[in-house]
Design a protein around this motif. Structure first.
Motif, PDB file in Angstrom:
ATOM      1  N   ARG A 105       0.815  -1.223   0.000  1.00 28.77           N
ATOM      2  CA  ARG A 105       0.000   0.000   0.000  1.00 28.77           C
ATOM      3  C   ARG A 105       0.844   1.266   0.000  1.00 28.77           C
ATOM      4  N   LEU A 106       2.107   1.148   0.294  1.00 29.26           N
ATOM      5  CA  LEU A 106       2.955   2.343   0.345  1.00 29.26           C
ATOM      6  C   LEU A 106       3.190   2.916  -1.040  1.00 29.26           C
ATOM      7  N   GLU A 107       3.282   4.208  -1.104  1.00 26.88           N
ATOM      8  CA  GLU A 107       3.607   4.886  -2.359  1.00 26.88           C
ATOM      9  C   GLU A 107       4.799   5.787  -2.120  1.00 26.88           C
ATOM     10  N   ALA A 108       5.468   6.117  -3.199  1.00 24.89           N
ATOM     11  CA  ALA A 108       6.672   6.926  -3.094  1.00 24.89           C
ATOM     12  C   ALA A 108       6.322   8.363  -2.721  1.00 24.89           C
ATOM     13  N   ASP A 109       7.164   8.939  -1.940  1.00 23.44           N
ATOM     14  CA  ASP A 109       7.026  10.336  -1.554  1.00 23.44           C
ATOM     15  C   ASP A 109       8.152  11.092  -2.246  1.00 23.44           C
ATOM     16  N   ASP A 110       7.810  12.189  -2.914  1.00 24.83           N
ATOM     17  CA  ASP A 110       8.824  12.925  -3.664  1.00 24.83           C
ATOM     18  C   ASP A 110       9.868  13.561  -2.758  1.00 24.83           C
ATOM     19  N   ARG A 111       9.551  13.742  -1.508  1.00 27.09           N
ATOM     20  CA  ARG A 111      10.514  14.349  -0.594  1.00 27.09           C
ATOM     21  C   ARG A 111      11.651  13.395  -0.246  1.00 27.09           C
ATOM     22  N   CYS A 112      11.401  12.115  -0.387  1.00 28.03           N
ATOM     23  CA  CYS A 112      12.441  11.124  -0.079  1.00 28.03           C
ATOM     24  C   CYS A 112      13.096  10.698  -1.373  1.00 28.03           C
ATOM     25  N   LYS A 113      14.373  10.880  -1.462  1.00 33.67           N
ATOM     26  CA  LYS A 113      15.096  10.551  -2.688  1.00 33.67           C
ATOM     27  C   LYS A 113      15.756   9.168  -2.615  1.00 33.67           C
ATOM     28  N   PHE A 114      15.588   8.454  -1.499  1.00 35.32           N
ATOM     29  CA  PHE A 114      16.222   7.148  -1.346  1.00 35.32           C
ATOM     30  C   PHE A 114      15.393   6.094  -2.072  1.00 35.32           C
ATOM     31  N   ASP A 115      15.950   5.520  -3.099  1.00 32.52           N
ATOM     32  CA  ASP A 115      15.291   4.457  -3.851  1.00 32.52           C
ATOM     33  C   ASP A 115      16.378   3.575  -4.446  1.00 32.52           C
ATOM     34  N   PRO A 116      16.932   2.662  -3.653  1.00 33.21           N
ATOM     35  CA  PRO A 116      18.103   1.926  -4.107  1.00 33.21           C
ATOM     36  C   PRO A 116      17.822   0.983  -5.272  1.00 33.21           C
ATOM     37  N   PHE A 117      16.621   0.491  -5.402  1.00 36.47           N
ATOM     38  CA  PHE A 117      16.334  -0.496  -6.438  1.00 36.47           C
ATOM     39  C   PHE A 117      15.505   0.066  -7.581  1.00 36.47           C
ATOM     40  N   GLY A 118      15.005   1.284  -7.449  1.00 41.21           N
ATOM     41  CA  GLY A 118      14.267   1.931  -8.502  1.00 41.21           C
ATOM     42  C   GLY A 118      12.854   1.438  -8.682  1.00 41.21           C
ATOM     43  N   ARG A 119      12.354   0.643  -7.798  1.00 37.64           N
ATOM     44  CA  ARG A 119      11.013   0.087  -7.958  1.00 37.64           C
ATOM     45  C   ARG A 119       9.936   1.016  -7.436  1.00 37.64           C
ATOM     46  N   VAL A 120      10.185   1.638  -6.312  1.00 35.73           N
ATOM     47  CA  VAL A 120       9.149   2.448  -5.674  1.00 35.73           C
ATOM     48  C   VAL A 120       8.812   3.655  -6.541  1.00 35.73           C
ATOM     49  N   ARG A 121       9.804   4.315  -7.052  1.00 35.76           N
ATOM     50  CA  ARG A 121       9.563   5.514  -7.875  1.00 35.76           C
ATOM     51  C   ARG A 121       8.913   5.125  -9.202  1.00 35.76           C
ATOM     52  N   ASP A 122       9.294   3.972  -9.753  1.00 34.85           N
ATOM     53  CA  ASP A 122       8.670   3.554 -11.008  1.00 34.85           C
ATOM     54  C   ASP A 122       7.188   3.285 -10.811  1.00 34.85           C
ATOM     55  N   ARG A 123       6.827   2.643  -9.704  1.00 34.14           N
ATOM     56  CA  ARG A 123       5.429   2.357  -9.419  1.00 34.14           C
ATOM     57  C   ARG A 123       4.664   3.646  -9.167  1.00 34.14           C
ATOM     58  N   ALA A 124       5.284   4.593  -8.492  1.00 31.19           N
ATOM     59  CA  ALA A 124       4.632   5.868  -8.213  1.00 31.19           C
ATOM     60  C   ALA A 124       4.429   6.654  -9.496  1.00 31.19           C
ATOM     61  N   ALA A 125       5.358   6.536 -10.410  1.00 37.82           N
ATOM     62  CA  ALA A 125       5.251   7.288 -11.660  1.00 37.82           C
ATOM     63  C   ALA A 125       4.182   6.692 -12.568  1.00 37.82           C
ATOM     64  N   ARG A 126       3.873   5.416 -12.395  1.00 41.20           N
ATOM     65  CA  ARG A 126       2.910   4.772 -13.273  1.00 41.20           C
ATOM     66  C   ARG A 126       1.479   5.166 -12.995  1.00 41.20           C
ATOM     67  N   GLY A 127       1.112   5.489 -11.771  1.00 37.95           N
ATOM     68  CA  GLY A 127      -0.307   5.759 -11.616  1.00 37.95           C
ATOM     69  C   GLY A 127      -0.721   6.331 -10.295  1.00 37.95           C
TER      70      GLY A 127
END
Length: 161
Positions: free
Chosen positions: A123-145
């Motif tokens: 259920r978690l979504e990426a927060d733009d204030r946090c730039k930590f994304d070591p695997f690139g999955r959270v930001r990709d999911r957030a960008a999708r929808g």
């Protein structure tokens, strides 16, 4: 105490009780057999042989009684040892069953916690204030929808936990 145990063990042994029986029989033959009293070499010992028969019979009765009591005490001791060992085995079985039940409960709790964590993380979504994304999955999911409204709802839910 060991010397006393050795004495009584020897005194009540089959060999010495057999020797006492032979002495009893020999004294009984000399003291109570009718024709032996007329033999001139044995005649003076008839009265002493009768006394020996009585004393050896009393001694044998005492020794056999002592041996029977000793065997009863040893059997009682062995029964109590066996009872204690059976109780220990039963306690060991119960402890193993309790251990298995606790292990199952811990495993079930860990599985439930894992499922809850997986659901929460999903259920978690990426927060733009946090730039930590070591695997690139959270930001990709957030960008999708994700929308801004759902992102704020996710942030409030994340803060509640």
């Amino acid at each position: 105490m060991v010397l006393g145990d050795l004495f009584w063990s020897l005194a009540t042994s089959n060999i010495l009780l057999g020797a006492d029986l032979l002495l009893l029989l020999a004294a009984a033959v000399v003291g109570y057999f009718p024709l032996v009293g007329y033999i001139p070499a044995v005649a003076p010992y008839v009265k002493a042989a009768r006394l020996v028969v009585a004393l050896v019979a009393l001694l044998m009765a005492f020794l056999i009684g002592f041996r029977a009591a000793d065997e009863r005490e040893e059997a009682k001791s062995l029964r109590s040892t066996i009872a204690a060992q059976r109780a220990d085995l039963e306690n060991s079985r119960k402890a193993r069953a309790d251990e298995a039940a606790r292990a199952d409960a811990i495993a079930e709790g860990a599985r439930a916690q894992y499922e809850a964590d997986i659901e929460y993380i999903g259920r978690l979504e990426a927060d733009d204030r946090c730039k930590f994304d070591p695997f690139g999955r959270v930001r990709d999911r957030a960008a999708r929808g994700s929308s801004a409204a759902s992102g704020s709802a996710a942030r409030s839910a994340a803060g509640a936990r």
